[in-house]
Design an enzyme around this catalytic site. Structure first.
Site, PDB file in Angstrom:
ATOM      1  N   GLU A   1      -0.808   6.099  -0.161  1.00  0.00           N
ATOM      2  CA  GLU A   1      -2.275   6.249  -0.200  1.00  0.00           C
ATOM      3  C   GLU A   1      -2.642   7.454   0.656  1.00  0.00           C
ATOM      4  O   GLU A   1      -3.132   7.331   1.782  1.00  0.00           O
ATOM      5  CB  GLU A   1      -2.985   4.988   0.296  1.00  0.00           C
ATOM      6  CG  GLU A   1      -4.500   5.076   0.071  1.00  0.00           C
ATOM      7  CD  GLU A   1      -5.272   3.881   0.615  1.00  0.00           C
ATOM      8  OE1 GLU A   1      -4.655   3.012   1.257  1.00  0.00           O
ATOM      9  OE2 GLU A   1      -6.496   3.839   0.408  1.00  0.00           O
TER      10      GLU A   1
ATOM     11  N   TRP B   1     -13.986   1.326   5.841  1.00  0.00           N
ATOM     12  CA  TRP B   1     -13.514   2.321   4.882  1.00  0.00           C
ATOM     13  C   TRP B   1     -14.504   2.582   3.767  1.00  0.00           C
ATOM     14  O   TRP B   1     -14.535   3.642   3.167  1.00  0.00           O
ATOM     15  CB  TRP B   1     -12.184   1.872   4.273  1.00  0.00           C
ATOM     16  CG  TRP B   1     -11.125   1.719   5.316  1.00  0.00           C
ATOM     17  CD1 TRP B   1     -10.348   2.728   5.818  1.00  0.00           C
ATOM     18  CD2 TRP B   1     -10.743   0.535   6.008  1.00  0.00           C
ATOM     19  NE1 TRP B   1      -9.508   2.232   6.770  1.00  0.00           N
ATOM     20  CE2 TRP B   1      -9.733   0.883   6.913  1.00  0.00           C
ATOM     21  CE3 TRP B   1     -11.161  -0.798   5.960  1.00  0.00           C
ATOM     22  CZ2 TRP B   1      -9.128  -0.032   7.763  1.00  0.00           C
ATOM     23  CZ3 TRP B   1     -10.556  -1.722   6.805  1.00  0.00           C
ATOM     24  CH2 TRP B   1      -9.555  -1.333   7.691  1.00  0.00           C
TER      25      TRP B   1
ATOM     26  N   HIS C   1       0.892  -1.162   0.000  1.00  0.00           N
ATOM     27  CA  HIS C   1       0.000   0.000   0.000  1.00  0.00           C
ATOM     28  C   HIS C   1       0.931   1.213   0.000  1.00  0.00           C
ATOM     29  O   HIS C   1       1.568   1.491   1.013  1.00  0.00           O
ATOM     30  CB  HIS C   1      -0.868   0.024   1.253  1.00  0.00           C
ATOM     31  CG  HIS C   1      -2.069  -0.854   1.192  1.00  0.00           C
ATOM     32  ND1 HIS C   1      -1.986  -2.209   1.080  1.00  0.00           N
ATOM     33  CD2 HIS C   1      -3.397  -0.544   1.214  1.00  0.00           C
ATOM     34  CE1 HIS C   1      -3.220  -2.716   1.032  1.00  0.00           C
ATOM     35  NE2 HIS C   1      -4.100  -1.734   1.120  1.00  0.00           N
TER      36      HIS C   1
HETATM   37 ZN   LIG Z   1      -6.100  -1.666   0.266  1.00  0.00          ZN
END
Ligand SMILES: [Zn+2]
Length: 434
Positions: A214, A316, A211
């Protein structure tokens, strides 16, 4: 004698019709001209779109279906989501993970997804989620193929014994090494975490999927570190960068140079438009940035970019049904990919590009490939995305594993019931008189 013969199928980027012959679970051949096939001998695709099985390169299965537990994300932000997940993991058990994931795997197969890479949170001394997911992977291996990423949700350097937990996760059987450098406590920790992750993957012969950046912070620049480490350790093609939303905010000179180096590193990129459409730009006043990686520029430079769903009903992202077509539909708008060829590229991004990122062997529509296929209730890529077309058939290794009967809608129009299928009926253009 073919085990299964599919006639009158329209293949991606192909205007004509094809016949696909399947033997012993593999594609024997694909012929361009529709064959004259006796009724009952072949499955008639009726001119509908037939593609390889869909690939989900980025999802967090251990978190699916936890929306509202223990509380809803009121701000809708990434960081409130991470905080809520931090509370929810305290009540995580093997059964809890198993039962939620088993549901979503069914949804994925129904949607035509037969290959999945799932990130699994390993910031837990017991590694409960990872152990449960390894069990799930074995249990459902004959139905859907899973790759598991050791994902340090709270960081590697910033979480107690983070490095040891990552190593333990790989020893237990994680297929891919993850990371979250932009969430580490300092920039130095972030760099260290990327270097650690790539070295760990190299040591165990694993892939990497980080990740990366982000955030909307243009100073978040861990992707360059990931590319450099990939080149230094000769890991080209085996490393994936997910999200990379900060790229939206980089200056063009920096982004241009970075993209050249990503190409050199053979970086696999995953964009997740569903989550990032709602999570990014949260600290902006108008104009609000889209906070999205540079998909078109990456593709134009020859970098492989694929499309992930990321979340299904979790802290999320409260929406979703694990359907890559929803992600493709969103990217068509959010990434401004509505051009004629771009719509077809969206389909590549949920099929062949994802397969390349995951390193799937024998994938595709060529003779010899495993017969993992999806027949859509739409003739073209554009109609499939526009209509979120039902998957009429999902075929795994030559066997039909899911079917959808398309809904029949009727409108009462001037006293008569008339069917509506949302397809335009050709209209004769009247020539002006004189
Ligand atoms: Zn993710």
């Amino acid at each position: 004698m073919a085990d299964l013969l599919i006639a009158n199928a329209r293949l991606p980027r192909n205007a004509g019709l094809s016949t696909v012959r399947i033997e012993s679970g593999r594609i024997r051949d694909v012929t361009d001209q529709p064959e004259r096939v006796a009724a009952g001998q072949a499955l008639d695709a009726e001119g509908k779109l037939l593609t390889p099985a869909l690939v989900e390169p980025h999802i967090h299965l251990d978190a699916v279906l936890t929306v509202g537990q223990p509380r809803h994300n009121l701000s809708g932000s990434l960081f409130e989501g991470i905080a809520i997940w931090g509370e929810r993991v305290k009540s995580l058990s093997a059964d809890d993970v198993h039962d939620r994931v088993a549901q979503v795997l069914r949804w994925q197969v129904a949607n035509g997804v037969l290959f999945v890479r799932s990130h699994v949170d390993v910031c837990d001394p017991q590694l409960t989620a990872l152990r449960a997911m390894l069990e799930v992977k074995r249990e459902f291996a004959d139905r859907i193929q899973l790759q598991l990423v050791a994902f340090p949700q709270q960081g590697i350097q910033s979480f107690p014994d983070g490095e040891a937990l990552m190593r333990r996760a790989v020893e237990l059987g994680a297929d891919v090494v993850g990371g979250i450098p932009h969430f580490e406590l300092t920039r130095e920790y972030g760099e260290q975490s990327v270097k650690f992750a790539v070295a760990l993957a190299d040591e165990f012969g694993k892939q990497v999927d980080i990740h990366c950046d982000e955030t909307d912070d243009e100073h978040s620049r861990f992707l360059e570190v990931l590319a450099a480490e990939t080149i230094r350790l000769h890991m080209e093609g085996r490393v994936t960068a997910s999200h990379t939303t900060a790229m939206h905010s980089y200056n063009n000179a920096y982004a241009g140079r970075l993209i050249v180096n990503l190409r050199r590193a053979g970086m696999q990129m995953v964009t997740n438009p569903l989550d990032n459409a709602v999570l990014q730009g949260r600290f902006d006043h108008y104009p609000i940035r889209r906070g999205h990686t540079r998909v078109k520029e990456l593709l134009a430079a020859g970098v492989n970019v694929c499309l992930g769903h990321d979340s299904v009903m979790d802290p999320w992202y409260p929406l979703g049904k694990a359907d890559p077509l929803q992600a493709a539909f969103t990217l068509a708008h959010y990434g401004q990919m509505s051009g004629y060829e771009e719509i077809r590229t969206l389909f590549d991004m949920i099929t062949v590009n994802g397969a390349r990122a995951l390193g799937l062997p024998d994938y595709g529509l060529e003779p010899g490939c495993r017969a993992n296929l999806v027949l859509f209730d739409a003739a073209t890529e554009s109609d499939a995305i526009r209509l979120m077309a039902p998957r009429r058939l999902v075929i795994r290794d030559g066997t039909i594993v899911a079917r959808t009967e398309p809904a029949r809608t009727v409108v009462n129009w001037e006293g008569r019931d008339e069917p509506v299928d949302f397809m335009p009926v050709p209209i004769k253009v009247r020539q002006p008189i004189g």
